[in-house]
Design an enzyme around this catalytic site. Structure first.
Site, PDB file in Angstrom:
ATOM      1  N   HIS A 113       0.665  -0.669  -0.028  1.00 33.24           N
ATOM      2  CA  HIS A 113       0.085   0.131  -0.055  1.00 33.24           C
ATOM      3  C   HIS A 113       0.548   1.319  -0.115  1.00 33.24           C
ATOM      4  O   HIS A 113       1.030   2.776  -0.675  1.00 33.24           O
ATOM      5  CB  HIS A 113      -0.553  -0.224   0.949  1.00 33.24           C
ATOM      6  N   ASP A 167       0.357  -7.441   1.904  1.00 33.09           N
ATOM      7  CA  ASP A 167       0.232  -6.165   2.532  1.00 33.09           C
ATOM      8  C   ASP A 167       2.478  -6.311   1.441  1.00 33.09           C
ATOM      9  O   ASP A 167       2.661  -5.251   2.952  1.00 33.09           O
ATOM     10  CB  ASP A 167       0.035  -5.538   3.254  1.00 33.09           C
ATOM     11  N   SER A 279       4.520   2.759   8.404  1.00 33.27           N
ATOM     12  CA  SER A 279       4.834   1.433   7.240  1.00 33.27           C
ATOM     13  C   SER A 279       5.682   0.866   6.492  1.00 33.27           C
ATOM     14  O   SER A 279       6.095   1.910   5.920  1.00 33.27           O
ATOM     15  CB  SER A 279       3.027   1.788   6.295  1.00 33.27           C
TER      16      SER A 279
END
Length: 366
Positions: A113, A167, A279
């Site tokens: 992402h 992810d 992230s």
């Protein structure tokens, strides 16, 4: 020090006008005086020193959760942190930052992402490589002040290894290989069931830092999530009070909101202060072994402040197993035979359940 005749009595340092406003304080002070008088009399009767009276009211408390860290672990994390990178991008008004880390040699690992944020909406994946190369760059030296221009590495126009469900995405660095930090893939290890973990990254686009937090065990995930919701809902948040600007408020969550994380064996859950920009951070266990990549969390707003219910990261074992299964040639050529003796990578045959729901807000700048 109190005089002999004054010992055993409580002393008040309030202004009388203020004290008069709170009649209950006088009642409580009378109770305390009575308790001390009894304790003092008992101490005298037993021939104990006056200090014994106050020892009765002293308690040595112990912490329920051990969060101390061995110095050798600090030193190890300090070395491993060199491989954590700060990735930033600027793409036609679309600016942002996140975290990544060196997997091996010239390859870095971050979240899928994150790459999606770099390229922006409406672009097919086959066109991502070129945009990544022109828009993003990586540095490993953002530990204090913002790095100088000569501290950055470019990214190659290459986007071939990724997975939306777990992810993750692998990117390729360009530049002098001798300047790249050491890869972390050889330190990969299965997820811990409990205990401490350490996340090293760039929360809010700031200098590299580490956060030590406690693993939320699998059997406690559901309870922890619901406890966070109950604390957030106490007379503060409801559909009537919350306006459009508070669309992330906690009433949006239901009993079913967390099923994909609660029941997912490929994630580790924890409670961290790392939000936006973190992230892609490497997650280490208490022995300094790489166990996961920090991915996302369930966030909400209360009283115009951002809070989180639970955060999670995908297991490195699951990520490597997916790479080996879907990109076997690259895996065998670029990565070492991490589990050669075992014959296969742990978790190779696990079902990689997606952890995405409509309630998840990925922890990167938008």
């Amino acid at each position: 020090m109190a005089s002999e005749e004054g010992q055993g009595k409580t002393y008040h340092y309030f202004k009388r006008a203020i004290l008069a406003l709170y009649s209950d304080l006088k009642k409580q002070s009378a109770v305390i005086d009575e308790l001390f008088a009894k304790a003092f009399a008992e101490a005298l009767k037993q021939g104990k020193l006056n200090s014994a009276v106050f020892k009765l009211y002293r308690e040595n408390f112990g912490k329920e959760t051990k969060n101390s860290t061995l110095i050798k672990v600090h030193k190890r994390l300090g070395v491993l942190s060199d491989s954590g990178g700060f990735i930033e991008w600027a793409n036609n008004g679309n600016d942002g930052s996140a975290t990544c880390f060196v997997l091996r040699d010239k390859y870095v690992l971050t979240c899928h992402h994150v790459v999606g944020h770099i390229v922006g909406e409406g672009v097919e994946e086959k066109g991502w490589a070129s945009i990544i190369s022109h828009s993003a760059r990586v540095t490993f030296s953002y530990e204090d002040k913002y790095p100088k221009e000569n501290s950055w590495f470019s990214l190659a126009p290459w986007f071939e290894i990724s997975d939306k469900h777990l992810d993750f995405a692998v990117l390729k660095l360009e530049g002098d290989r001798s300047l790249f930090p050491a890869g972390l893939v050889q330190f990969s290890y299965p997820l811990p069931f409990n205990g401490l973990i350490y996340i090293i990254g760039h929360p809010d686009g700031q200098a590299k830092s580490a956060d030590g937090c406690t693993v939320v065990p699998v059997f406690k995930r559901k309870r922890e999530c619901h406890c966070h919701i109950q604390r957030g809902q106490k007379g503060v948040c409801n559909n009537v009070k919350c306006g459009p600007e508070d669309r992330q408020c906690i009433h949006m969550f239901t009993q079913r909101s967390f099923q994909h994380v609660i029941n997912n064996p490929n994630v580790v859950t924890y409670d961290t202060s790392f939000f936006f920009g973190s992230s892609g951070s490497p997650v280490f266990n208490a022995d300094g072994q790489l166990v996961a990549m920090h991915t996302a969390g369930y966030k909400y707003k209360k009283n115009k402040q951002l809070h989180s219910i639970v955060e999670f990261g995908f297991s490195m074992v699951a990520i490597l197993a997916a790479i080996k299964k879907n990109y076997k040639a690259w895996y065998e050529f670029e990565l070492p035979s991490l589990w050669e003796d075992a014959g296969s990578c742990p978790g190779e045959h696990e079902d990689f359940t997606s952890a995405y729901t409509n309630d998840i807000e990925m922890e990167t700048l938008e």
